[in-house]
Design a protein around this motif. Structure first.
Motif, PDB file in Angstrom:
ATOM      1  N   ASP A 112      12.349 -35.603  58.752  1.00 25.69           N
ATOM      2  CA  ASP A 112      13.604 -34.856  58.641  1.00 25.69           C
ATOM      3  C   ASP A 112      14.836 -35.757  58.556  1.00 25.69           C
ATOM      4  O   ASP A 112      15.942 -35.328  58.863  1.00 25.69           O
ATOM      5  N   GLU A 113      14.640 -36.992  58.178  1.00 26.59           N
ATOM      6  CA  GLU A 113      15.792 -37.877  57.984  1.00 26.59           C
ATOM      7  C   GLU A 113      15.654 -38.589  56.640  1.00 26.59           C
ATOM      8  O   GLU A 113      14.570 -38.688  56.084  1.00 26.59           O
ATOM      9  N   TYR A 114      16.770 -39.070  56.149  1.00 28.80           N
ATOM     10  CA  TYR A 114      16.769 -39.857  54.916  1.00 28.80           C
ATOM     11  C   TYR A 114      17.778 -40.974  55.077  1.00 28.80           C
ATOM     12  O   TYR A 114      18.739 -40.872  55.854  1.00 28.80           O
ATOM     13  N   PHE A 115      17.559 -42.010  54.332  1.00 27.61           N
ATOM     14  CA  PHE A 115      18.414 -43.183  54.469  1.00 27.61           C
ATOM     15  C   PHE A 115      19.482 -43.156  53.389  1.00 27.61           C
ATOM     16  O   PHE A 115      19.177 -43.132  52.193  1.00 27.61           O
ATOM     17  N   TRP A 116      20.716 -43.164  53.818  1.00 26.93           N
ATOM     18  CA  TRP A 116      21.807 -43.038  52.845  1.00 26.93           C
ATOM     19  C   TRP A 116      23.035 -43.790  53.347  1.00 26.93           C
ATOM     20  O   TRP A 116      23.405 -43.640  54.518  1.00 26.93           O
ATOM     21  N   GLN A 117      23.597 -44.584  52.503  1.00 26.48           N
ATOM     22  CA  GLN A 117      24.796 -45.364  52.807  1.00 26.48           C
ATOM     23  C   GLN A 117      24.649 -46.115  54.127  1.00 26.48           C
ATOM     24  O   GLN A 117      25.482 -46.028  55.030  1.00 26.48           O
ATOM     25  N   GLY A 118      23.502 -46.783  54.258  1.00 23.44           N
ATOM     26  CA  GLY A 118      23.321 -47.713  55.354  1.00 23.44           C
ATOM     27  C   GLY A 118      22.875 -47.122  56.667  1.00 23.44           C
ATOM     28  O   GLY A 118      22.827 -47.832  57.674  1.00 23.44           O
ATOM     29  N   ALA A 119      22.549 -45.854  56.686  1.00 22.88           N
ATOM     30  CA  ALA A 119      22.128 -45.264  57.963  1.00 22.88           C
ATOM     31  C   ALA A 119      21.152 -44.126  57.708  1.00 22.88           C
ATOM     32  O   ALA A 119      21.119 -43.547  56.604  1.00 22.88           O
TER      33      ALA A 119
END
Lengths: 170, 867
Positions: B406-413
């Protein structure tokens, strides 16, 4: 039962076995003829037709139940039962459809559209026949239930032998 | 004892059977509807039989009306609405449209809201799942939330919904529900402004949701990047026909008017403790991402789209619109022709109407479910629409990790996904749950192979209705162009002509821009570096106004030249330009053009590619021995002008030859490189003649006949003439087998037909196939296969003859009523099919019109009860 005895028997009555007698005290107060029953059936069919106009789709079933009870109580024969079945079911609904058509409603086109939308061949007859069949099935189910739930009438003579059944009726 | 048992058993059985019969008839059984309710005479479907199938003169009382309204119907069923107030006008439009098209409106909103399976069961569950993932409903709700009820659009939407609900109340009182509703037993819910916006979103999807990046992913996986970009380049290899070659200056992209309604809002809450993902965790990073995973994701999304009803995918694009002015037209003012091409259906996508009130005086085509007229004319201006065809759908490979569900990596976080839950009602079975995850880009469309999200311009709320309402009121090009500033998605070319003799095209809408170095034609990295930065400023979108040629043409071609400083799509997105080329050839350098000239051109069936390639074919055949049938076929081609008429035998030879020629060149490559055609037949099957490959073939045939593409991989060297000869031989052979030995009897109409399917899917309610001319490259386009059901959904010509005076005519394939029992169901098809037109002007509700047979509805507010 011989063909001869069958033809002598009043239409619609149950056949009597040889030597059978009926006790006067057990007779219903007023045995009616088949015409009397048919009149009631026609009246019921009219109610079924009127009911369909206001959406009472289950009336053929209800009328069938009453018809079933009547066949038990009135010792009605096969012919009256079948006639009642047709009158209370497909005829009652068919008359309404016919009247709608005569009044200018697009019965045929609507039936054709309904068949097509249902994924059937786009024949108006299919929808119309389905409609009449639904009325018939209801009336038949009701007739069966009415007969099955109606006890034999008290005035019926007790017989030593097996009671004859109306052919085709449960 | 036994008899008693039998009696009890009989009674029990009778009870069970009776209960089963009553239950089945009263409540339905699985997918079988409640036939007792549906078929009882006097109600159910039969009640609708008694409904008036056209229109009779009558007075109706409608709650919500603020003033009297008259609705005059022409004998063909075209409604002209005149109201004392603007709100009454749109209320009446809602009422009138629902009276004739409610089923269509209901199906459209169900499609967009993911509620089709509630009507039709599991077969349409995939469609519901796709639409709820994509988020048309979420966008429509966001649009409505951003709309002030007192705004122009808010007032129109509220009034329109009131009118629809007035009709629903009438139907509920009379029990005259449409047959479809009775058969399914699903009573439609009240109409809301959100429903209208959902219908708008559905059309946006039809015109704007593309899958070309998925095709590119599949092609890169099979053909490899080099061949893919050589054969499917960004800029087409053939000369295009831009309506404005520029120049344009580059200005920084501007933000969208609203944020994506289907994107997770990025808050301060981020999971900062996590390390950057290791390479092994990555499911995609940059263009070097595992092609297999990208291809698997593409396959999954495309498979989901196959559940959509026909016409809901943006596959074909054949719309035309042109305008001429000054010396080019008779009378010296301006004249416009428009024929938007869509999936043809019965009933049509369009409902013709005339609207008149203090604020509006407009006539044309409306969309059932949406207030206003979408294209047509008012007292001073006329306009038509073609699809801009720019790439509006961008796919992102989201970086996820098993350890961080339920998470994704975007703009460094690492960011939490936003999750939306649905229960999809399914007729005949239990509701099916659906979970939709949203990232900063948009909804996740698949987690198969590669977690992929989509950033689609249709997911961004856009105030299109305000734009079209103002267009309806425009009195000059200034007000017309200004109105289009709020138009978002789908991006459209608005062709324009006015009574002062001005003509123009404005390519209004969102043109998403990505940073330099990104490859938006492929699924891109979702870590932030390839995100959409904004849209092209309105001043720099493709547009042209009063050019010296006195002629403007838009036909889905690339609207600008190769020097245009923005990315707007690849060769896969745009029409190759055969139609605008033919229009230019027919109209360029002409003077005093008339309505008849425009009408003739709208029915032109000249195939520009045939005009270009047939001479090459004849040259290739000049030096070889031919069989008698081949000689006869060659003679047909030699005498042919490229017109794909229904009676042309040469057209059959050409069409079959072209398919075989393209297959002859590319099929060996497709087989050798294992192009997964089955995953997207519409985009990858060679028999569908992919546009970039046609352009390649045209260029190579003309100027590079020895191109290596002609030689099959691993095979002997071939040239264009050799492949052409083989294709010609094969075509003649196959046509002989199919149509007989005499080539002169190979009429195109024996191979090619048009049909107009019913939206119910029933062939019996459709307009049956009939022999027809045209092909996808002709102005009178016939797309979608040899039995074409995609084509000119509306034809309109408006000639300005003076200030405030226009001669306007139109035709469309359908009828004003959606009820197949109505004489107005398909009464307009024959006019359209014969190439004729009807006057596009309001039917007055005058006594004279009544005497002429026009029915008039007088709509009034309910009488106040005296106390």
């Amino acid at each position: 039962m011989t063909p001869a005895s069958h033809t002598r028997r009043p239409p619609g009555s149950l056949p009597q076995q040889a030597g059978q007698t009926q006790r006067t005290a057990a007779r219903p107060p007023a045995r009616r003829g088949q015409g009397w029953w048919l009149a009631w059936i026609v009246l019921a069919a009219a109610l079924v037709a009127l009911g369909s106009v206001v959406g009472l789709w289950y009336l053929p079933f209800a009328a069938g139940v009453l018809l079933g009870a009547a066949t038990r109580l009135g010792r009605l024969g096969l012919a009256v039962s079948l006639a009642g079945l047709l009158l209370l079911g497909p005829v009652a609904w068919g008359v309404v459809l016919g009247a709608e058509s005569l009044s200018g409603a697009a019965v045929g086109a609507t039936a054709r559209a309904a068949a097509a939308i249902a994924g059937l061949p786009a024949l108006a007859a299919l929808t119309i026949v389905a409609t009449l069949l639904i009325a018939l099935v209801q009336a038949a189910a009701g007739l069966w239930l009415g007969r099955a739930l109606t006890p034999r009438s008290a005035w019926r003579p007790r017989r030593a032998g097996k009671e004859p059944e109306v052919p085709g009726m449960p | 004892m036994a008899a008693r048992v039998r009696r009890y058993a009989n009674a029990a059985l009778a009870l069970i059977v009776a209960a089963a019969v009553l239950f089945a008839l009263g409540a339905g059984l699985g997918a079988i509807p409640a036939l007792g309710h549906a078929l009882v005479p006097g109600r159910g479907i039969w009640a609708s039989a008694a409904a008036n199938l056209t229109a009779a003169t009558q007075t109706l009382r409608l709650p919500g009306l603020s003033g009297p309204v008259s609705v005059a119907f022409s004998s063909a069923g075209v409604a002209s609405i005149a109201a004392a107030t603007d709100s009454s006008l749109f209320l009446a439009q809602g009422f009138v449209t629902a009276s004739f098209r409610f089923d269509q409106m209901d199906l459209e909103r169900r499609l967009g809201e993911g509620r089709l399976a509630q009507l039709d069961g599991r077969p349409l569950l995939a469609s519901d799942q796709f639409e709820l993932r994509l988020g048309l409903w979420r966008t429509a709700r966001a649009e409505w939330a951003a709309t002030s009820p007192s705004s122009q659009a808010g007032q129109a939407l509220i009034s329109y919904a009131r009118g629809v609900n007035d009709w629903l109340a009438d139907v509920a009182a009379s029990h005259q529900w449409p047959v479809l509703d009775e058969l399914t037993g699903a009573r439609p819910s009240r109409w809301t402004p959100v429903d209208s916006l959902v219908v708008q979103e559905v059309l946006t999807q039809q015109l704007d949701f593309g899958t070309s990046p998925l095709d590119y992913a599949l092609l890169e996986r099979s053909l490899g990047p080099a061949l893919t970009m050589a054969w499917f380049p960004v800029q087409a290899v053939t000369a295009q026909q831009p309506y404005d070659p520029g120049p344009y200056r580059y200005r920084q992209p501007v933000p969208f008017a609203a944020s994506n309604a289907n994107a997770a809002r990025v808050t301060a809450h981020v999971t900062a403790a996590g390390p950057r993902p290791a390479a092994s965790q990555r499911t995609g990073a940059g263009r070097g991402a595992p092609a297999a995973a990208a291809a698997k994701a593409a396959a999954s999304i495309l498979a989901g789209m196959r559940g959509l009803p026909a016409g809901e995918q943006h596959i074909h694009f054949d719309s035309n619109a042109w305008a001429a002015s000054g010396p080019a037209v008779q009378g010296g003012r301006a004249m416009l022709a428009g024929d938007p091409h869509l999936q043809l259906t019965l009933p049509s996508d369009w409902y013709q109407v005339s609207l008149r009130s203090p604020g509006y005086d407009v006539t044309g085509a409306s969309l059932p479910g949406i207030p206003a007229v979408v294209l047509g004319h008012n007292a001073h201006v006329t306009w038509s629409i073609t699809d801009a065809q720019n790439q509006s759908t961008l796919f992102y490979r989201e970086r996820t990790a098993r350890s961080r569900p339920d998470e994704y990596f975007w703009q460094g976080a690492w960011r939490p996904m936003r999750t939306v839950y649905y229960d999809i009602p399914v007729r005949g079975s239990a509701a099916v749950p659906l979970t939709v995850d949203l990232t900063a880009h948009g909804p996740i469309m698949t987690m198969s192979g590669q977690t992929t999200s989509v950033d689609w311009m249709g997911d961004i709320p856009s105030d299109d209705l305000t734009a079209i309402l103002r267009v309806d009121q425009a009195a000059s090009f200034t007000s017309f162009r200004s109105a289009l500033k709020s138009w978002g998605a789908p991006a459209e070319n608005f062709a324009y002509a006015d009574d002062q003799g001005n003509i123009a095209i404005v390519g209004a809408g969102y043109y998403p821009q990505t940073p330099a170095g990104a490859a938006p034609w492929l699924p891109m990295s979702g870590t932030g570096g390839s995100d959409v930065t904004g849209t092209i400023p309105f001043g720099e979108v493709p547009q042209v106004y009063d050019p010296p040629s006195h002629l403007v043409i838009t036909a889905n071609q690339r609207p600008v030249g190769p020097s245009y400083p923005y990315y707007i799509g690849t060769s896969m997105n745009f029409d190759p330009g055969y139609r605008p080329g033919e229009i230019q050839r027919a109209l360029g350098h002409r003077t005093a053009l008339t309505v008849a000239d425009f009408a003739r051109l709208q029915h032109n069936v000249t195939d520009g590619l045939a005009v270009a390639l047939v001479p090459r074919l004849l040259s290739a055949l000049a030096t070889v021995r031919l069989s008698p049938a081949q000689r006869a076929a060659r003679t047909l081609l030699a005498r042919w002008n490229g017109a794909m008429t229904e009676r042309s035998a040469a057209a059959s030879v050409w069409s079959k030859f072209l398919t075989d020629y393209l297959s002859g060149v590319f099929e060996p490559w497709w087989s050798f490189r294992k192009v997964p055609v089955h995953l997207d037949p519409a985009g990858l099957r060679l028999s569908n003649l992919p546009i970039p490959l046609l352009e390649d073939l045209q260029r190579w045939t003309s100027s590079a006949p020895q191109d290596k593409a002609f030689s099959p991989p691993g095979g002997s060297a071939r040239s264009a003439p050799a492949v052409m000869r083989a294709a010609f031989t094969q075509a003649v052979s196959q046509l002989s087998r199919r149509l007989g030995p005499d080539p002169s009897a190979w009429r195109w109409g024996r191979l090619h037909s048009r049909s107009i399917p019913s939206i119910t899917g029933s062939s019996a309610l459709s307009y049956r196939p009939y022999p027809a001319g045209g092909d996808p490259r002709t102005v009178d386009a016939a797309d979608g296969g040899m039995n074409s059901s995609f084509g000119p959904s509306w034809r309109m010509i408006v000639a300005w003859t003076g200030t405030g005076r226009a001669a306007a005519e139109s035709a469309y394939p359908g009828g004003q009523s959606g009820d197949s029992a109505s004489p107005w169901y398909q009464n307009l098809v024959s006019t359209w099919r014969k190439g004729q037109y009807l006057s596009l002007s309001a039917t007055a509700a005058s006594p004279a019109a009544r005497r002429a047979g026009a029915a008039v509805w007088t709509l009034r507010p309910p009488e106040r009860s005296s106390t």
